[in-house]
Design a protein around this motif. Structure first.
Motif, PDB file in Angstrom:
ATOM      1  N   LYS A 483      29.122  33.656  40.184  1.00  0.00           N
ATOM      2  CA  LYS A 483      28.691  34.913  40.739  1.00  0.00           C
ATOM      3  C   LYS A 483      28.849  36.005  39.651  1.00  0.00           C
ATOM      4  N   LYS A 484      30.158  36.091  38.950  1.00  0.00           N
ATOM      5  CA  LYS A 484      30.175  37.110  37.952  1.00  0.00           C
ATOM      6  C   LYS A 484      31.707  36.647  37.286  1.00  0.00           C
ATOM      7  N   LYS A 485      31.541  37.081  35.886  1.00  0.00           N
ATOM      8  CA  LYS A 485      32.781  36.897  35.286  1.00  0.00           C
ATOM      9  C   LYS A 485      33.616  38.359  34.821  1.00  0.00           C
ATOM     10  N   TYR A 486      34.688  38.382  35.264  1.00  0.00           N
ATOM     11  CA  TYR A 486      35.335  39.794  35.008  1.00  0.00           C
ATOM     12  C   TYR A 486      36.390  39.705  33.778  1.00  0.00           C
ATOM     13  N   THR A 487      35.967  40.256  32.805  1.00  0.00           N
ATOM     14  CA  THR A 487      36.567  40.449  31.385  1.00  0.00           C
ATOM     15  C   THR A 487      37.498  41.633  31.747  1.00  0.00           C
ATOM     16  N   ALA A 488      38.400  41.829  30.673  1.00  0.00           N
ATOM     17  CA  ALA A 488      39.286  43.100  30.910  1.00  0.00           C
ATOM     18  C   ALA A 488      38.667  44.192  30.905  1.00  0.00           C
ATOM     19  N   GLY A 489      37.587  44.685  30.270  1.00  0.00           N
ATOM     20  CA  GLY A 489      36.742  45.684  30.357  1.00  0.00           C
ATOM     21  C   GLY A 489      36.153  45.882  31.865  1.00  0.00           C
ATOM     22  N   ALA A 490      35.520  44.620  32.398  1.00  0.00           N
ATOM     23  CA  ALA A 490      35.032  44.746  33.477  1.00  0.00           C
ATOM     24  C   ALA A 490      36.260  45.125  34.709  1.00  0.00           C
ATOM     25  N   ALA A 491      37.237  44.310  34.601  1.00  0.00           N
ATOM     26  CA  ALA A 491      38.224  44.776  35.544  1.00  0.00           C
ATOM     27  C   ALA A 491      38.652  46.238  35.685  1.00  0.00           C
ATOM     28  N   SER A 492      38.727  46.519  34.343  1.00  0.00           N
ATOM     29  CA  SER A 492      39.060  48.317  34.236  1.00  0.00           C
ATOM     30  C   SER A 492      38.187  48.894  34.810  1.00  0.00           C
ATOM     31  N   LYS A 493      36.675  48.748  34.414  1.00  0.00           N
ATOM     32  CA  LYS A 493      35.612  49.502  35.317  1.00  0.00           C
ATOM     33  C   LYS A 493      35.607  49.285  36.892  1.00  0.00           C
ATOM     34  N   LEU A 494      35.970  48.168  37.120  1.00  0.00           N
ATOM     35  CA  LEU A 494      35.952  47.890  38.679  1.00  0.00           C
ATOM     36  C   LEU A 494      37.294  48.669  39.338  1.00  0.00           C
ATOM     37  N   PHE A 495      38.200  48.429  38.873  1.00  0.00           N
ATOM     38  CA  PHE A 495      39.538  49.234  39.643  1.00  0.00           C
ATOM     39  C   PHE A 495      39.735  50.648  38.852  1.00  0.00           C
ATOM     40  N   GLY A 496      39.391  50.992  37.921  1.00  0.00           N
ATOM     41  CA  GLY A 496      39.857  52.312  37.306  1.00  0.00           C
ATOM     42  C   GLY A 496      41.132  52.077  36.400  1.00  0.00           C
ATOM     43  N   GLU A 497      41.741  51.076  36.439  1.00  0.00           N
ATOM     44  CA  GLU A 497      42.720  50.720  35.636  1.00  0.00           C
ATOM     45  C   GLU A 497      42.887  49.245  35.413  1.00  0.00           C
ATOM     46  N   MET A 498      43.729  48.986  34.525  1.00  0.00           N
ATOM     47  CA  MET A 498      43.707  47.429  34.267  1.00  0.00           C
ATOM     48  C   MET A 498      44.841  46.605  35.391  1.00  0.00           C
ATOM     49  N   PRO A 499      44.429  45.812  36.135  1.00  0.00           N
ATOM     50  CA  PRO A 499      45.255  45.011  36.997  1.00  0.00           C
ATOM     51  C   PRO A 499      46.423  44.120  36.362  1.00  0.00           C
ATOM     52  N   GLU A 504      40.949  36.477  32.476  1.00  0.00           N
ATOM     53  CA  GLU A 504      39.494  36.071  32.867  1.00  0.00           C
ATOM     54  C   GLU A 504      39.273  35.604  34.324  1.00  0.00           C
ATOM     55  N   VAL A 505      38.689  36.378  35.031  1.00  0.00           N
ATOM     56  CA  VAL A 505      38.585  35.846  36.566  1.00  0.00           C
ATOM     57  C   VAL A 505      36.817  35.556  36.692  1.00  0.00           C
ATOM     58  N   ILE A 506      36.910  34.457  37.288  1.00  0.00           N
ATOM     59  CA  ILE A 506      35.197  34.016  37.615  1.00  0.00           C
ATOM     60  C   ILE A 506      35.281  33.733  39.032  1.00  0.00           C
ATOM     61  N   THR A 507      34.104  34.521  39.716  1.00  0.00           N
ATOM     62  CA  THR A 507      33.857  34.321  41.043  1.00  0.00           C
ATOM     63  C   THR A 507      32.581  33.551  41.388  1.00  0.00           C
ATOM     64  N   TYR A 508      32.495  32.788  42.338  1.00  0.00           N
ATOM     65  CA  TYR A 508      31.400  31.735  42.619  1.00  0.00           C
ATOM     66  C   TYR A 508      30.784  32.267  43.954  1.00  0.00           C
ATOM     67  N   GLU A 509      29.583  31.710  44.132  1.00  0.00           N
ATOM     68  CA  GLU A 509      28.900  31.590  45.303  1.00  0.00           C
ATOM     69  C   GLU A 509      28.055  30.311  45.564  1.00  0.00           C
ATOM     70  N   ILE A 510      27.308  29.916  46.704  1.00  0.00           N
ATOM     71  CA  ILE A 510      26.510  29.045  46.876  1.00  0.00           C
ATOM     72  C   ILE A 510      25.186  29.768  46.627  1.00  0.00           C
ATOM     73  N   ASN A 511      24.128  28.798  45.907  1.00  0.00           N
ATOM     74  CA  ASN A 511      22.843  29.375  45.813  1.00  0.00           C
ATOM     75  C   ASN A 511      22.188  30.081  46.874  1.00  0.00           C
ATOM     76  N   PRO A 512      21.968  31.379  46.753  1.00  0.00           N
ATOM     77  CA  PRO A 512      21.452  32.060  47.876  1.00  0.00           C
ATOM     78  C   PRO A 512      20.273  31.655  48.578  1.00  0.00           C
ATOM     79  N   ASN A 513      19.277  30.751  47.922  1.00  0.00           N
ATOM     80  CA  ASN A 513      18.126  30.260  48.373  1.00  0.00           C
ATOM     81  C   ASN A 513      18.410  29.061  49.224  1.00  0.00           C
ATOM     82  N   LEU A 514      19.550  28.294  49.044  1.00  0.00           N
ATOM     83  CA  LEU A 514      20.097  27.409  50.059  1.00  0.00           C
ATOM     84  C   LEU A 514      20.878  27.998  51.208  1.00  0.00           C
TER      85      LEU A 514
END
Length: 534
Positions: A483-499, A504-514
């Motif tokens: 679903k999405k890979k969170y680099t350090a920069g992406a994480a800072s943008k998401l939280f406003g600060e570095m967690p 590196e955090v990766i999230t997953y999802e089942i194919n939306p069409n399925l």
């Protein structure tokens, strides 16, 4: 040779009464009576009879009529419920029913209710009076005028819904004739007739074990609905984590009657299965069996037809606790009728109890719930085990997808990442006829099972499904996506600060069409490439 059995008069009376709805209601009342008096089939205090001259079926307690269904020569079907005379004043204001003394000097009355007033059977005052009377009759030492013989099939029809439906169906069959004999009679040459049945060529205690979907429960069906199965051939129970010895064998259950708490000893399915087995040997009760000579008992039980106790999901309960001290009696040589037969005294009823030689215990065990290695060693020693593994040969090819090879590949990967106990059974892919069926099976059954197996380890689920990038599937063809890979920069943008975590955090999802059921967007290659590398 044609042999008469108790079923024939029962079926004939049901046919004479000619009112299936009334018959079913009567057996419902009879089931209530059995639960109230708490006496097993064959107890000397019970006499369930069918009477041709009266076109009736009667339940007697200590030779007093307690319940009756009757079809008079003229008029509608009637229900007769026995009450004490002292209840008359509480019931006399209802005009639709009639009171009739059992005998001229009897202390009891029959309340007669016609089929047109059947709603009155639910009257709470009547039910209370009837219940009080039944409990009094059980304790009575008096003897009334009734002396007819007990028909065990009447009791069985009240307790066993399948058997009840079968006798009602047979009563409605105009071609019945003389075909009835514990299922059906057949006419055989005199010289070929034998009284000794062929006993099953299998262990007395057997556990079918394996991963989910390998047909373990399906293997029990021949005993219940196979072409040779008959009503009363088997008893079925499914274990659960809170199942106990008191439910399985016997225990005390509190009940409220007339505002008072009373305690009754209730028999469990194992006790009833043992009773059914010895009744097939011609005994009325376990006491009758135990009081017989060892030679007669052994001969009768070895010749008796088998009875099966089927236990689904046996390992979901604490088996050592459920069987308790009966575990020793399960051994073949310790059973009633065997060389080293044993019996014991039950803790609540203080009755003598043993396991008959013609009872076969067949259980199923899902290895994903608990490994065999974790079962009580005493149980493992007394049961034979038969492994049931996935059988890909039972699967076909659908829309170019080789389901057999698909299952082999998935299971090989699961066995590598986990173990063989967590494979997926062929039942998950049987009855697949279309591409939509295949998509539905993965969305609703297989992927949720993998999520349970690999909790929060989505990369392993991807490995099993060939959705990992190295396998070569097109991104849109994968069933589980990144679903999405969170680099350090992406994480800072998401939280406003570095967690705290900088990994590196990766999230997953089942194919939306399925997930959304848009199966036309899921090509067959999404499944073919699970087992076929690009």
């Amino acid at each position: 040779m044609l042999t008469d059995t108790p079923q024939q008069p029962l079926i004939e009376r049901i046919r004479d009464i000619d009112h299936p709805e009334a018959i079913r209601r009567f057996f419902g009342l009879l089931k209530e009576l059995i639960d109230i008096v708490n006496l097993p089939n064959g107890d000397a205090r019970l006499a369930f009879t069918v009477r041709q001259e009266k076109t009736s079926i009667i339940a007697n307690i200590n030779f007093f009529q307690a319940l009756r269904i009757q079809k008079p020569r003229r008029g509608e079907v009637e229900y007769h419920l026995t009450i004490k005379k002292s209840c008359y004043d509480r019931l006399k204001n209802i005009e639709e029913w009639v009171f009739e003394p059992l005998t001229e000097k009897s202390d009891y009355l029959a309340v007669i209710i016609g089929q047109s007033s059947v709603h009155l059977l639910a009257n709470p005052t009547l039910h209370t009076c009837w219940e009080d009377c039944l409990l009094e009759l059980v304790e009575s030492n008096k003897r009334g005028p009734h002396s007819a013989r007990h028909n065990a099939d009447v009791y069985r029809a009240a307790e066993d819904d399948a058997f009840q439906s079968e006798v009602i169906r047979l009563a409605d069959d105009p071609t019945l004739g003389d075909r009835i004999l514990n299922g059906y009679n057949v006419e055989e040459p005199e010289g070929e007739y034998t009284t000794e049945p062929e006993l099953p060529n299998q262990p007395h205690n057997l556990i079918l074990f394996g991963p989910p979907g390998t047909g373990k429960t399906f293997a029990l069906q021949p005993y219940l609905r196979g072409k040779n199965a008959r009503p009363g051939l088997a008893s079925l129970i499914t274990f659960h984590p809170s199942y106990s010895y008191e439910e399985f064998v016997e225990g005390i259950r509190p009940e409220v009657m007339n505002g008072q708490i009373t305690y009754k000893i209730n028999k469990g399915i194992f006790y009833k299965a043992c009773l059914s087995a010895i009744q097939k040997a011609g005994y009325g009760t376990l006491a009758d069996c135990l009081h017989d000579s060892p030679e007669n008992r052994s001969q009768k039980l070895k010749k008796a037809p088998p009875h099966y106790l089927l236990i689904d999901e046996v390992n979901r309960a604490n088996v050592a606790s459920v069987f308790g001290d009966l575990i020793t009696l399960l051994e073949t040589d310790k059973r009633l009728g065997a060389e080293n037969e044993l019996w014991l005294t039950l803790p609540y009823s203080r009755e003598s109890f043993g396991v008959p030689l013609n009872l076969f215990v067949i259980a199923t065990m899902n290895t994903t719930d608990r490994s065999i290695a974790l079962l009580d060693i005493a149980l493992r020693r007394r049961f034979s085990f038969r492994e049931m593994l996935p059988d890909p040969t039972m699967l076909s090819t659908i829309d170019g997808v080789d389901l057999a090879q698909l299952l082999r590949t998935i299971n090989e990967r699961i066995e590598y990442l986990l173990d063989r106990d967590h494979q997926i059974g062929h039942a998950y892919l049987t009855n697949i006829e279309t591409h939509a069926d295949l998509c539905t099976a993965f969305r609703d059954r297989i992927i949720p099972l993998l999520q349970e197996y690999f909790f929060n380890e989505w990369p392993k689920i991807q490995l099993v499904l060939g959705d990992n990038p190295a396998w070569g599937k097109e991104p849109d063809h994968r069933l589980v996506w990144v679903k999405k890979k969170y680099t350090a920069g992406a994480a800072s943008k998401l939280f406003g600060e570095m967690p705290d975590s900088i990994d590196e955090v990766i999230t997953y999802e089942i194919n939306p069409n399925l997930q959304q059921g848009e199966f036309e967007q899921i090509p067959a290659e999404a499944f073919i490439k699970i087992y076929q590398k690009v």
